[in-house]
Design a protein around this motif. Sequence first.
Motif, PDB file in Angstrom:
ATOM      1  N   ALA A 166       0.833  -1.212   0.000  1.00 29.20           N
ATOM      2  CA  ALA A 166       0.000   0.000   0.000  1.00 29.20           C
ATOM      3  C   ALA A 166       0.863   1.256   0.000  1.00 29.20           C
ATOM      4  CB  ALA A 166      -0.931  -0.007   1.209  1.00 29.20           C
ATOM      5  N   LEU A 167       1.868   1.298   0.853  1.00 29.65           N
ATOM      6  CA  LEU A 167       2.742   2.474   0.899  1.00 29.65           C
ATOM      7  C   LEU A 167       3.520   2.628  -0.408  1.00 29.65           C
ATOM      8  CD1 LEU A 167       4.119   2.250   4.552  1.00 29.65           C
ATOM      9  CD2 LEU A 167       2.474   3.910   3.656  1.00 29.65           C
TER      10      LEU A 167
ATOM     11  N   GLY B 274       9.759  12.386  12.399  1.00 19.80           N
ATOM     12  CA  GLY B 274       8.315  12.505  12.530  1.00 19.80           C
ATOM     13  C   GLY B 274       7.691  11.141  12.703  1.00 19.80           C
ATOM     14  N   ILE B 275       6.376  11.167  12.931  1.00 20.34           N
ATOM     15  CA  ILE B 275       5.643   9.926  13.139  1.00 20.34           C
ATOM     16  C   ILE B 275       4.293  10.034  12.456  1.00 20.34           C
ATOM     17  CG2 ILE B 275       4.732  10.740  15.354  1.00 20.34           C
ATOM     18  CD1 ILE B 275       4.914   7.817  16.323  1.00 20.34           C
ATOM     19  N   LEU B 276       3.888   8.962  11.820  1.00 19.11           N
ATOM     20  CA  LEU B 276       2.552   8.858  11.223  1.00 19.11           C
ATOM     21  C   LEU B 276       1.900   7.618  11.798  1.00 19.11           C
ATOM     22  CD1 LEU B 276       3.284   9.600   7.452  1.00 19.11           C
ATOM     23  CD2 LEU B 276       2.089  11.089   9.065  1.00 19.11           C
ATOM     24  N   ARG B 277       0.641   7.744  12.148  1.00 14.65           N
ATOM     25  CA  ARG B 277      -0.108   6.609  12.705  1.00 14.65           C
ATOM     26  C   ARG B 277      -0.815   5.851  11.594  1.00 14.65           C
ATOM     27  NH1 ARG B 277       0.874   6.343  18.382  1.00 14.65           N
ATOM     28  NH2 ARG B 277       1.218   8.465  19.051  1.00 14.65           N
TER      29      ARG B 277
ATOM     30  N   VAL C 173      -2.475   5.192   7.639  1.00 14.63           N
ATOM     31  CA  VAL C 173      -1.781   6.407   7.230  1.00 14.63           C
ATOM     32  C   VAL C 173      -2.675   7.275   6.348  1.00 14.63           C
ATOM     33  CG1 VAL C 173       0.201   7.281   5.934  1.00 14.63           C
ATOM     34  CG2 VAL C 173       0.443   5.253   7.372  1.00 14.63           C
ATOM     35  N   ASP C 174      -2.708   8.559   6.663  1.00 15.92           N
ATOM     36  CA  ASP C 174      -3.402   9.528   5.820  1.00 15.92           C
ATOM     37  C   ASP C 174      -2.509   9.801   4.608  1.00 15.92           C
ATOM     38  OD1 ASP C 174      -3.635  12.658   5.119  1.00 15.92           O
ATOM     39  OD2 ASP C 174      -5.587  11.897   5.783  1.00 15.92           O
ATOM     40  N   VAL C 175      -3.010   9.509   3.426  1.00 14.47           N
ATOM     41  CA  VAL C 175      -2.216   9.604   2.195  1.00 14.47           C
ATOM     42  C   VAL C 175      -1.695  11.019   1.964  1.00 14.47           C
ATOM     43  CG1 VAL C 175      -2.314   9.386  -0.320  1.00 14.47           C
ATOM     44  CG2 VAL C 175      -3.335   7.621   1.123  1.00 14.47           C
ATOM     45  N   ALA C 176      -2.539  12.015   2.145  1.00 18.68           N
ATOM     46  CA  ALA C 176      -2.120  13.406   1.932  1.00 18.68           C
ATOM     47  C   ALA C 176      -1.022  13.787   2.918  1.00 18.68           C
ATOM     48  CB  ALA C 176      -3.316  14.346   2.057  1.00 18.68           C
ATOM     49  N   ASP C 177      -1.171  13.390   4.169  1.00 20.04           N
ATOM     50  CA  ASP C 177      -0.168  13.698   5.182  1.00 20.04           C
ATOM     51  C   ASP C 177       1.165  13.033   4.825  1.00 20.04           C
ATOM     52  OD1 ASP C 177       0.843  14.876   7.453  1.00 20.04           O
ATOM     53  OD2 ASP C 177       0.040  13.360   8.825  1.00 20.04           O
TER      54      ASP C 177
END
Length: 122
Positions: A18-19, A102-105, A108-112
């Motif tokens: 996905a990523l 940084g950190i993403l939960r 994952v929000d694609v735009a972020d």
Amino acid sequence: MALARVLIVDDNHAMVEALSIVVGSKGHDTRVAYSGEEALDLIRAEMPDVVLLDLKMPGIDGIETLGRLRAMPGGAVVPVIVVTATDEDDLEQRVAAAGANGILRKPVDVADLTNRIAELTQ
């Protein structure tokens, strides 16, 4: 926006897929690793512009992988975004202390995600 070499490190094959799709759709060149050890081998061969790093993996975890990356020649300046489903109270402080940018939960929000990569590769 400059196109970046993005290393995606996660033991979950569906998350890597996905990523990779999201990152690749923005024109970035993706590399994948399914463990910390594999990631470090890839980094030694070709330093990425950005690393997306999961925390919970078998073998060496994300924090240990990040520490080893930071100790490598040139590794101190590679931007690392931790991508995790972990929900611990002190997680932001722990990953910042380990040297993450940084950190993403998850999920994952694609735009972020794409905005963070763009910011870190300018």
